[in-house]
Write a protein that holds these residues in place. Sequence first.
Motif, short mmCIF file in Angstrom:
data_model
loop_
_atom_site.label_atom_id
_atom_site.label_comp_id
_atom_site.label_asym_id
_atom_site.label_seq_id
_atom_site.Cartn_x
_atom_site.Cartn_y
_atom_site.Cartn_z
N ALA A 185 0.81 -1.22 0.00
CA ALA A 185 0.00 0.00 0.00
C ALA A 185 0.85 1.27 0.00
N LEU A 186 2.16 1.14 0.15
CA LEU A 186 3.04 2.30 0.19
C LEU A 186 3.52 2.60 -1.23
N LYS A 187 3.08 3.71 -1.78
CA LYS A 187 3.29 4.01 -3.19
C LYS A 187 4.51 4.90 -3.45
N LEU A 188 5.24 5.26 -2.40
CA LEU A 188 6.42 6.11 -2.56
C LEU A 188 7.67 5.38 -2.07
N PRO A 189 8.83 5.67 -2.65
CA PRO A 189 10.09 5.12 -2.14
C PRO A 189 10.36 5.58 -0.72
N LEU A 190 11.18 4.81 -0.01
CA LEU A 190 11.43 5.06 1.41
C LEU A 190 12.83 5.58 1.67
N CYS A 191 12.94 6.45 2.69
CA CYS A 191 14.20 6.75 3.39
C CYS A 191 14.04 6.12 4.77
N VAL A 192 15.02 5.33 5.21
CA VAL A 192 14.84 4.60 6.46
C VAL A 192 16.08 4.72 7.35
N ARG A 193 15.82 4.99 8.63
CA ARG A 193 16.85 4.89 9.69
C ARG A 193 16.58 3.61 10.46
N PHE A 194 17.64 2.88 10.76
CA PHE A 194 17.51 1.63 11.49
C PHE A 194 18.22 1.73 12.83
N ALA A 195 17.61 1.10 13.83
CA ALA A 195 18.20 1.12 15.17
C ALA A 195 19.48 0.30 15.21
N ASP A 196 19.57 -0.76 14.40
CA ASP A 196 20.79 -1.57 14.39
C ASP A 196 20.91 -2.30 13.06
N ARG A 197 22.08 -2.89 12.81
CA ARG A 197 22.37 -3.52 11.53
C ARG A 197 21.53 -4.79 11.31
N ASP A 198 21.27 -5.55 12.36
CA ASP A 198 20.47 -6.77 12.21
C ASP A 198 19.06 -6.43 11.72
N LEU A 199 18.49 -5.38 12.26
CA LEU A 199 17.16 -4.95 11.85
C LEU A 199 17.17 -4.52 10.39
N GLN A 200 18.22 -3.82 10.02
CA GLN A 200 18.36 -3.38 8.63
C GLN A 200 18.45 -4.58 7.68
N THR A 201 19.27 -5.56 8.06
CA THR A 201 19.45 -6.75 7.21
C THR A 201 18.14 -7.49 7.05
N ARG A 202 17.41 -7.67 8.14
CA ARG A 202 16.14 -8.40 8.08
C ARG A 202 15.13 -7.67 7.20
N PHE A 203 15.04 -6.36 7.36
CA PHE A 203 14.06 -5.58 6.60
C PHE A 203 14.38 -5.58 5.11
N LEU A 204 15.64 -5.35 4.77
CA LEU A 204 16.01 -5.26 3.36
C LEU A 204 15.84 -6.59 2.64
N ARG A 205 15.92 -7.68 3.35
CA ARG A 205 15.74 -8.99 2.73
C ARG A 205 14.31 -9.14 2.21
N GLU A 206 13.34 -8.59 2.92
CA GLU A 206 11.93 -8.83 2.56
C GLU A 206 11.27 -7.63 1.91
N TYR A 207 11.88 -6.45 1.99
CA TYR A 207 11.23 -5.28 1.43
C TYR A 207 11.34 -5.26 -0.09
N ALA A 208 10.20 -5.12 -0.75
CA ALA A 208 10.16 -5.11 -2.22
C ALA A 208 10.42 -3.72 -2.75
N GLY A 209 11.65 -3.27 -2.56
CA GLY A 209 12.02 -1.94 -3.01
C GLY A 209 13.50 -1.70 -2.81
N PHE A 210 13.93 -0.50 -3.14
CA PHE A 210 15.33 -0.08 -3.00
C PHE A 210 15.32 1.25 -2.25
N PRO A 211 15.41 1.20 -0.90
CA PRO A 211 15.28 2.43 -0.10
C PRO A 211 16.61 3.14 0.07
N LYS A 212 16.54 4.41 0.44
CA LYS A 212 17.72 5.17 0.83
C LYS A 212 17.94 4.93 2.32
N ILE A 213 19.13 4.50 2.68
CA ILE A 213 19.45 4.21 4.08
C ILE A 213 20.03 5.49 4.70
N LEU A 214 19.40 5.94 5.77
CA LEU A 214 19.83 7.17 6.43
C LEU A 214 20.79 6.88 7.58
#
Length: 385
Positions: free
Chosen positions: A356-385
Amino acid sequence: MFRLDNFRRPVILDGATGTRLQVLGLPAGVCASQWILQNPEAMKTVHGSYIRAGSDAVYAPTFGVTRPELERHGVTTGVRDTVLRLVELARDGAPGLAIGGDMSPTGLPLPPLGETEFDELVEIFTEQAAALEEACVDFFVLETQMALWETRAAFQAVRNVSKKPVLVSFATDTGRSLYGGDMGALLLIMQEMGASAFGINCCGDMAIVEQTLQSLRPLARIPLIAKPNAGKPVTENGRAVYRMEPETLAEAGVRFARAGAAFLGGCCGTDDTHIAALRAAVEGIAPTAPAPEPGEYYACEYGYVRYTDQTKVAEIEITDDLEDDADDARYDGAEMISLTMENEEDAELVLESQTALKLPLCVRFADRDLQTRFLREYAGFPKIL
């Protein structure tokens, strides 16, 4: 290993498999892979015709050979055994040609549209990909793709077992994927993942294919693919019939090559006469190389943005109102959504909302493990802040 740089003209792939087998007796509604194994001469006839027509590579008839599809037809023969036999059949029918391991969508939707989990999709595709790798295919092809989440799962599955080239092509009849994905966004995401080539198959409108290739060329760092249908089908006696003449596809193929396509072939309704005409038409034409424009690009399935200091970014909290807040931001002119992800619950909520999210994301992550888990399943290419 199959290498694009061995060619000084577009690589000629094969034409249709399914519609050709229907002409040779494949009944509607049966499990195609099992019918092929029971009628091996039909598949050899199809592949042999493409060799004589000038194909440089053919796809093994492994489209749809996944556990859910075999179970749906009541087939007890396992995926591995079926794949190994089908690839062997392709190699017998097309000696000396590169063989592509063909992988199709399962049609199993992720939450909230369905109940299939991402890891389950990866497991399903890994079983098929492992068998294709064991069978020593020269490259993999994810074709007739419809939804980005499933394409990402299939690509990850291939990379679980192989480093060979992976060609990715989406089906379209409008210039967008069948699930509404923006083709430019899909290209950006798949080339970021490491796809070897990207493009279109199963489209009967040559103008749409050409226009889409032209729109992709400024974004592409990888070769482009055009494998269209033989025009738009008409129904006769309950069966789709394709009327495009080989010369028409050949003329379109020249335009496709000049628009950036380095891989050319045919999909539904095409046969060896189409491939022969295509090969002859582009024999002296060097494909136009992609010309990527510089810049930072970020994408979700439905669109992409070239990021600059002037890009309009809306900061949104991750709450149960995420989808509504994201829609409001888009209507207010935002080009990207900025999120801060603190924990697994945040990641889960965003992943459940991603369709339902129609715009690209900029994302800050609390830690690297969370980032790795999210990027594995997210159907997109976000900007990592």
